[in-house]
Design an enzyme around this catalytic site. Structure first.
Site, PDB file in Angstrom:
ATOM      1  N   HIS A 173       0.315   8.205   3.362  1.00  0.00           N
ATOM      2  CA  HIS A 173       1.125   7.718   4.682  1.00  0.00           C
ATOM      3  C   HIS A 173       2.550   7.887   4.594  1.00  0.00           C
ATOM      4  O   HIS A 173       3.097   7.186   5.594  1.00  0.00           O
ATOM      5  CB  HIS A 173       0.843   6.170   4.753  1.00  0.00           C
ATOM      6  CG  HIS A 173      -0.557   5.561   4.813  1.00  0.00           C
ATOM      7  ND1 HIS A 173      -1.591   5.920   5.453  1.00  0.00           N
ATOM      8  CD2 HIS A 173      -1.409   5.207   3.591  1.00  0.00           C
ATOM      9  CE1 HIS A 173      -2.815   5.584   5.089  1.00  0.00           C
ATOM     10  NE2 HIS A 173      -2.760   5.092   4.029  1.00  0.00           N
TER      11      HIS A 173
ATOM     12  N   ILE B  63      -0.205   9.742   8.137  1.00  0.00           N
ATOM     13  CA  ILE B  63      -0.918   8.762   9.177  1.00  0.00           C
ATOM     14  C   ILE B  63      -0.712   7.369   8.759  1.00  0.00           C
ATOM     15  O   ILE B  63      -0.272   6.999   7.600  1.00  0.00           O
ATOM     16  CB  ILE B  63      -2.653   9.002   9.154  1.00  0.00           C
ATOM     17  CG1 ILE B  63      -3.020   8.832   7.668  1.00  0.00           C
ATOM     18  CG2 ILE B  63      -2.797  10.478   9.661  1.00  0.00           C
ATOM     19  CD1 ILE B  63      -4.545   8.833   7.948  1.00  0.00           C
TER      20      ILE B  63
ATOM     21  N   GLY C 296      -4.756   2.363   8.258  1.00  0.00           N
ATOM     22  CA  GLY C 296      -5.923   1.784   8.769  1.00  0.00           C
ATOM     23  C   GLY C 296      -5.651   0.250   8.953  1.00  0.00           C
ATOM     24  O   GLY C 296      -5.860  -0.366  10.052  1.00  0.00           O
TER      25      GLY C 296
ATOM     26  N   ASP D 173       0.815  -1.280  -0.134  1.00  0.00           N
ATOM     27  CA  ASP D 173       0.060   0.105  -0.082  1.00  0.00           C
ATOM     28  C   ASP D 173       0.988   1.307   0.058  1.00  0.00           C
ATOM     29  O   ASP D 173       1.370   1.652   1.054  1.00  0.00           O
ATOM     30  CB  ASP D 173      -0.914  -0.298   1.321  1.00  0.00           C
ATOM     31  CG  ASP D 173      -1.996   0.877   1.067  1.00  0.00           C
ATOM     32  OD1 ASP D 173      -1.707   2.070   0.298  1.00  0.00           O
ATOM     33  OD2 ASP D 173      -2.956   1.223   2.122  1.00  0.00           O
TER      34      ASP D 173
END
Length: 298
Positions: free
Chosen positions: A202, A217, A220, A197
């Site tokens: 991110h 961040i 998830g 990913d």
């Protein structure tokens, strides 16, 4: 949604995604396990060494059930192909994840996956799209797992033709909705991106700022991996094959460097859980895990 244009629900829900293939090996499985914290505290952890090493003569390393989420990663970029739905991919947020495990994932495999749209919701300023990916072992054709994802597309709402906003779903509501956490004491309380990913949200501070965050961040699904690994260790006696289904709702962002606390409650063969950020005392993830039986160690 550009100019508040209308969306044809039938066209979107009947959209045909191209079939994909995904090949992985033991190195990919081990990198994923390390990315969600396996053996981080103890390099020879007896419950987690099996995810990264052929422990005690075992022929293959074991695969964490949340590795299944990687098999569906590529489809998020294909949402831009949905007819009439326009959005800024930098504003896409992962809302919910549901995983069903049909058989233990092999440590190396060639996977064939098919995808379909199973939900569309007009939230006014945003659209929520639900899509489902079923993955099969390519050689045998046997189904291995199913992923269902809800993505929140900021700025893409307001497309309903009538005064009643579109809210279409073709899956059981109890599979994706996170149940309320019980009001009692819980039972216990840039590596991940190498698993595939590479969303710059991110890793790139500029993109993170455009999306409304002070800095990049954590994925998830990485947070989900930490939570399920904790449940396997505490509830399943270290046996990942007891996991049947996983549901998670991503409630708030998590910044790398903060501390995750996973709390869990056992209700029959269902584990309710929530994950909090210690520094902010905020819940970032909640959901449930269904297991096939209770561990004898428990």
């Amino acid at each position: 949604m550009e100019g508040g244009s209308e969306v044809n629900l039938e066209l979107i829900t009947s959209h045909k995604f191209a079939e994909t293939t995904f090949t992985y090996n033991e190195r990919d499985v081990a990198v994923y396990a390390l990315g969600v914290g396996a053996c981080a505290r103890d390099a020879v952890d007896k419950d987690e060494l099996k995810y990264v090493y052929h422990q005690d003569g075992q022929q293959f390393i074991q695969v964490l059930p949340t590795f299944a989420s990687l098999l569906a990663l590529g489809y998020s970029s294909h949402l831009a192909d949905l007819p009439g739905l326009f959005y800024d991919p930098r504003l896409l947020l992962h809302g919910q994840q549901y995983i069903e495990i049909y058989r233990p994932l092999p440590s190396s495999c060639c996977i064939r996956s098919t995808a379909s749209i199973v939900g569309l919701h007009d939230k006014g300023k945003a659209a929520v799209v639900d899509y489902e990916v079923v993955s099969y072992e390519k050689e045998s054709g046997k189904p291995l797992c199913m992923n269902r994802m809800s993505v929140y597309l900021r700025g893409a709402g307001g497309f309903s033709k009538s005064s009643q906003p579109i809210s279409y779903t073709k899956y059981p509501a109890n599979q994706i909705l996170a149940p309320k956490v019980l009001n009692r004491q819980p039972f216990t309380a840039l590596l991940y991106r190498l698993s595939g990913d590479y969303n710059p949200l991110h890793s790139d501070p500029t993109i993170a700022e455009v999306a409304g965050f002070s800095r990049p961040i954590l994925h998830g699904l990485c947070t989900l991996g930490f939570a399920i690994r904790a449940i396997i260790k505490c509830i399943c006696g270290g046996d990942p094959n007891l996991i049947k289904a996983i549901s998670g709702r991503f409630l708030l962002h998590f910044y790398p460097g903060e501390t995750l606390i996973t709390e869990m409650w056992l209700e029959g063969l269902r584990v309710l859980y929530k994950v909090k950020v210690k520094e902010r005392n905020r819940t970032v993830l909640s959901g449930f895990v269904d297991i096939s039986r209770l561990s004898s160690a428990l």
